[in-house]
Design an enzyme around this catalytic site. Structure first.
Site, PDB file in Angstrom:
ATOM      1  N   LEU A   1      -2.279  -6.722  -3.762  1.00 15.16           N
ATOM      2  CA  LEU A   1      -1.007  -6.232  -3.235  1.00 15.16           C
ATOM      3  C   LEU A   1      -0.479  -5.175  -4.212  1.00 15.16           C
ATOM      4  O   LEU A   1      -0.262  -5.464  -5.388  1.00 15.16           O
ATOM      5  CB  LEU A   1      -0.047  -7.423  -3.153  1.00 15.16           C
ATOM      6  N   LYS A   2      -0.299  -3.960  -3.697  1.00 14.50           N
ATOM      7  CA  LYS A   2       0.118  -2.890  -4.612  1.00 14.50           C
ATOM      8  C   LYS A   2       1.646  -2.876  -4.679  1.00 14.50           C
ATOM      9  O   LYS A   2       2.327  -2.089  -4.004  1.00 14.50           O
ATOM     10  CB  LYS A   2      -0.459  -1.545  -4.137  1.00 14.50           C
TER      11      LYS A   2
END
Ligand SMILES: Cc1ncc(COP(=O)(O)O)c(C=O)c1O
Length: 317
Positions: free
Chosen positions: A163-164
């Site tokens: 998850l950025k």
């Protein structure tokens, strides 16, 4: 080492409108909330002076990852991949760039600092796309001296690296700061099993016995677009195997080549790990070949990979 220029754009994209950069304000009380709950992407565009063309590199794959991040944080989101790609092209045209550009889409839930833990569906979000001229550093002789960090890479059951999210980057910042204090250019983080993971803003690859080896996507890494690009280039253009497997720290001490890969870093050779030189401490053959290939593909100089590029100023016939 300065990677990003200090320049700002004339225009920024915010919630569907292109507005003057300086007008894109939020209240100070939103800042903490916005950054903790924000997810983002990093995309690069390459200027091709011969064609007078600006090419966005693998924008679609970055937008797909952006949408995946948004899905994981359960934000409602009205924009499609096509909408996002068109917005980026409109924004870059508005800024009339004729140089390399970094593009940063980000989304956050609106709210005040006191609402930090109010992670409930249906809250309003803001979508912003910023951009700035990017000083592509591509000095093939510049290499990094890296140290293994005492900070452990975040993992899927704590803060998913896939998850950025802005908040994930505190982990990398701590490691980068420690590296700096200890006299290294950059850190490598190990995952919670003690195996090699990645750097704070780039994946790590190594070469042993003419094989490129990548720590697996379950090893605390971001699923990197550049890593995928390098896999294709290594297998197709260099005819060398690219394998994904768990990597021990001491393999880095014995590797023939070690290099970082990422949108910002591009292909960055590592000179030493924990002060042990990688081979003779010079950029390796495969690293150098990949560096050159990557640049020419990103600048639109290889017909075979034009499907990875989105031209900004006109469509190729
Ligand atoms: C933590 C992290 N790992 C890896 C990467 C490389 O990913 P990509 O190649 O998609 O830029 C990045 C850069 O975005 C990153 O921030």
């Amino acid at each position: 080492m300065a990677i990003y220029s200090e320049e700002v754009a004339d225009y920024i994209w915010r919630n569907g409108d292109i507005i003057p950069w300086g007008d894109a304000l939020i209240h100070v009380n939103s800042v903490g909330h916005a950054s903790v709950a924000g997810v983002f992407e990093g995309i690069k565009a390459y200027w091709n002076d011969d064609e007078q063309q600006l090419y966005l590199f693998r924008m679609r794959e970055h937008m797909q990852r952006f949408l995946q991040s948004i899905r994981m944080v359960r934000f409602s989101f009205p924009y499609s991949e096509d909408d996002l790609c068109s917005a980026v092209i409109d924004l870059i045209r508005a800024n009339t760039y004729r140089c390399g550009v970094y593009v940063r889409p980000y989304i956050f839930q609106k709210g005040m600092v006191r609402e930090l833990l109010q992670a409930v569906p249906g809250k309003e979000t803001e979508l912003v796309i910023d951009s700035w001229p990017f000083d592509a550093y591509q000095d093939p002789d510049s290499m990094l001296h890296v140290g293994i960090s005492s900070w452990v890479r975040i993992s899927d059951h704590i803060m998913p690296p896939r998850l950025k999210a802005f908040s994930n980057y505190q982990n990398g910042r701590l490691a980068a700061m420690e590296a700096h204090v200890n006299g290294y250019d950059w850190p490598i983080l190990l995952d919670d099993a003690g195996k090699v993971s990645e750097g704070p803003g780039a994946c790590l690859l190594l070469v042993r016995n003419n094989t490129v080896i990548a720590p697996p996507v379950t090893g605390g890494i971001l699923e990197s677009v550049t890593r995928d690009t390098v896999k294709v280039l290594v297998e197709t253009e260099l005819d060398i195997p690219f394998i994904e497997r768990i990597v021990d720290r001491t393999e880095l001490y014995l590797a023939d080549e070690v290099f970082f890969v990422g949108t910002g870093w591009e292909i960055k050779p590592v000179a030493s790990v924990d002060r042990l030189p990688v081979s003779d401490g010079k950029p390796g053959k495969i690293t150098t070949a990949v560096q050159k290939l990557y640049r020419s593909v990103a600048e639109g100089r290889k017909e075979r990979y034009m499907h990875w590029l989105s031209p900004v100023y006109s469509t190729r016939s």
